[in-house]
Design a protein around this motif. Structure first.
Motif, PDB file in Angstrom:
ATOM      1  N   GLY A 190       0.841  -1.193   0.000  1.00 26.02           N
ATOM      2  CA  GLY A 190       0.000   0.000   0.000  1.00 26.02           C
ATOM      3  C   GLY A 190       0.878   1.246   0.000  1.00 26.02           C
ATOM      4  O   GLY A 190       2.113   1.157  -0.012  1.00 26.02           O
ATOM      5  N   PRO A 191       0.261   2.412   0.042  1.00 23.41           N
ATOM      6  CA  PRO A 191       1.028   3.655   0.093  1.00 23.41           C
ATOM      7  C   PRO A 191       1.940   3.693   1.325  1.00 23.41           C
ATOM      8  O   PRO A 191       1.577   3.200   2.386  1.00 23.41           O
ATOM      9  CB  PRO A 191      -0.060   4.725   0.182  1.00 23.41           C
ATOM     10  N   ASP A 192       3.105   4.281   1.155  1.00 24.74           N
ATOM     11  CA  ASP A 192       4.095   4.384   2.234  1.00 24.74           C
ATOM     12  C   ASP A 192       3.656   5.441   3.249  1.00 24.74           C
ATOM     13  O   ASP A 192       3.586   6.627   2.914  1.00 24.74           O
ATOM     14  CB  ASP A 192       5.453   4.755   1.637  1.00 24.74           C
ATOM     15  N   THR A 215      -3.561   2.239   2.802  1.00 26.09           N
ATOM     16  CA  THR A 215      -2.838   2.181   4.067  1.00 26.09           C
ATOM     17  C   THR A 215      -3.607   2.982   5.094  1.00 26.09           C
ATOM     18  O   THR A 215      -4.097   4.070   4.791  1.00 26.09           O
ATOM     19  CB  THR A 215      -1.412   2.747   3.922  1.00 26.09           C
ATOM     20  N   VAL A 216      -3.734   2.433   6.294  1.00 25.48           N
ATOM     21  CA  VAL A 216      -4.299   3.167   7.418  1.00 25.48           C
ATOM     22  C   VAL A 216      -3.136   3.446   8.350  1.00 25.48           C
ATOM     23  O   VAL A 216      -2.403   2.527   8.725  1.00 25.48           O
ATOM     24  CB  VAL A 216      -5.399   2.347   8.132  1.00 25.48           C
ATOM     25  N   ALA A 217      -2.937   4.739   8.681  1.00 25.71           N
ATOM     26  CA  ALA A 217      -1.782   5.129   9.484  1.00 25.71           C
ATOM     27  C   ALA A 217      -2.206   5.910  10.722  1.00 25.71           C
ATOM     28  O   ALA A 217      -3.035   6.819  10.631  1.00 25.71           O
ATOM     29  CB  ALA A 217      -0.835   5.985   8.644  1.00 25.71           C
ATOM     30  N   ALA A 218      -1.630   5.527  11.858  1.00 21.54           N
ATOM     31  CA  ALA A 218      -1.806   6.257  13.112  1.00 21.54           C
ATOM     32  C   ALA A 218      -0.565   7.116  13.302  1.00 21.54           C
ATOM     33  O   ALA A 218       0.561   6.620  13.219  1.00 21.54           O
ATOM     34  CB  ALA A 218      -1.976   5.287  14.277  1.00 21.54           C
ATOM     35  N   VAL A 219      -0.764   8.410  13.543  1.00 20.54           N
ATOM     36  CA  VAL A 219       0.362   9.332  13.698  1.00 20.54           C
ATOM     37  C   VAL A 219       0.128  10.242  14.904  1.00 20.54           C
ATOM     38  O   VAL A 219      -1.005  10.410  15.355  1.00 20.54           O
ATOM     39  CB  VAL A 219       0.563  10.203  12.426  1.00 20.54           C
ATOM     40  N   HIS A 220       1.201  10.800  15.412  1.00 21.18           N
ATOM     41  CA  HIS A 220       1.095  11.867  16.407  1.00 21.18           C
ATOM     42  C   HIS A 220       2.331  12.744  16.306  1.00 21.18           C
ATOM     43  O   HIS A 220       3.320  12.389  15.660  1.00 21.18           O
ATOM     44  CB  HIS A 220       0.874  11.343  17.833  1.00 21.18           C
ATOM     45  N   CYS A 221       2.260  13.915  16.936  1.00 23.34           N
ATOM     46  CA  CYS A 221       3.401  14.818  16.942  1.00 23.34           C
ATOM     47  C   CYS A 221       4.510  14.204  17.788  1.00 23.34           C
ATOM     48  O   CYS A 221       4.247  13.616  18.843  1.00 23.34           O
ATOM     49  CB  CYS A 221       3.002  16.176  17.509  1.00 23.34           C
ATOM     50  N   ASP A 222       5.722  14.350  17.317  1.00 22.80           N
ATOM     51  CA  ASP A 222       6.886  13.805  18.008  1.00 22.80           C
ATOM     52  C   ASP A 222       7.356  14.829  19.040  1.00 22.80           C
ATOM     53  O   ASP A 222       8.368  15.492  18.865  1.00 22.80           O
ATOM     54  CB  ASP A 222       7.986  13.487  17.002  1.00 22.80           C
ATOM     55  N   ALA A 223       6.589  14.950  20.127  1.00 22.27           N
ATOM     56  CA  ALA A 223       6.849  15.974  21.135  1.00 22.27           C
ATOM     57  C   ALA A 223       7.994  15.605  22.070  1.00 22.27           C
ATOM     58  O   ALA A 223       8.455  16.444  22.833  1.00 22.27           O
ATOM     59  CB  ALA A 223       5.582  16.228  21.946  1.00 22.27           C
ATOM     60  N   GLY A 224       8.431  14.346  22.038  1.00 24.26           N
ATOM     61  CA  GLY A 224       9.547  13.935  22.870  1.00 24.26           C
ATOM     62  C   GLY A 224       9.141  13.470  24.254  1.00 24.26           C
ATOM     63  O   GLY A 224       9.808  12.663  24.863  1.00 24.26           O
ATOM     64  N   PRO A 251       1.743   9.794  -1.084  1.00 26.08           N
ATOM     65  CA  PRO A 251       0.383   9.251  -0.970  1.00 26.08           C
ATOM     66  C   PRO A 251      -0.595  10.364  -0.572  1.00 26.08           C
ATOM     67  O   PRO A 251      -0.206  11.341   0.069  1.00 26.08           O
ATOM     68  CB  PRO A 251       0.488   8.226   0.155  1.00 26.08           C
ATOM     69  N   ARG A 252      -1.848  10.169  -0.923  1.00 25.33           N
ATOM     70  CA  ARG A 252      -2.880  11.150  -0.574  1.00 25.33           C
ATOM     71  C   ARG A 252      -3.584  10.727   0.710  1.00 25.33           C
ATOM     72  O   ARG A 252      -3.871   9.551   0.908  1.00 25.33           O
ATOM     73  CB  ARG A 252      -3.929  11.247  -1.687  1.00 25.33           C
TER      74      ARG A 252
END
Length: 169
Positions: free
Chosen positions: A36-38, A71-80, A101-102
């Protein structure tokens, strides 16, 4: 002697059947997994200020059964530090002439303040557990609310299905 003759005949019949195999049957090799999309190449609609975005989980699935993987992607800000809220996005192949990817659909907006776990897919369904907070006083490291939700491909779109809240049944 009768039992020995019967056992020998049965063993010979079984061996012959196994050697010949079922008539006309041919095993097909399993289909190769479709990429799927990267998720690392997508441009997510998340404002992280000076921080980058981290893809915490993803899966590839052909939701609509058209032979093209999404592709289903879970993301968050890399706040540290801390527990930043997640976003959950459906990615499709890049538009013609583009490389990234869109983001076709936002399933969970980070503005909702949720974190995610147990991302899974089966057939045309994507599921995840949402973890949330009942008030601003609840520490961000200890969510006190949870709900299992899923999106099912129905009539050309992803329809949200939420399980009853815990303790409500």
């Amino acid at each position: 002697m009768h039992w020995i003759t019967t056992a020998a005949a049965l063993a010979a019949l079984t061996a012959t059947a196994a050697w010949l195999g079922p008539g006309g049957a041919a095993a097909e090799p399993p289909a190769a997994p479709v990429a799927g999309p990267d998720p690392a190449a997508a441009d997510y609609p998340v404002d992280c200020g000076p921080y980058g975005i981290t893809v915490t989980d993803h899966l590839t699935v052909d939701l609509d059964g058209d032979g093209v993987a999404e592709t289903v992607a879970a993301v968050h800000c890399d706040a540290g530090a801390g527990t930043p809220p997640h976003g959950l996005y459906l990615l499709t192949a890049p538009a013609r002439g583009e490389n990234a990817p869109r983001v076709a659909l936002t399933l969970v907006d980070p503005a909702e303040g949720m974190t995610l776990e147990n991302l899974a897919a089966r057939g045309g369904t994507v599921s995840v557990r949402l973890l949330g907070y009942s008030s601003p006083d609840v520490p961000r490291s200890a969510p006190d609310q949870r709900r299992d939700v899923s999106w099912e491909w129905t009539d050309g779109t992803l329809a949200l299905r939420a399980a009853p809240p815990p303790g409500s049944y």
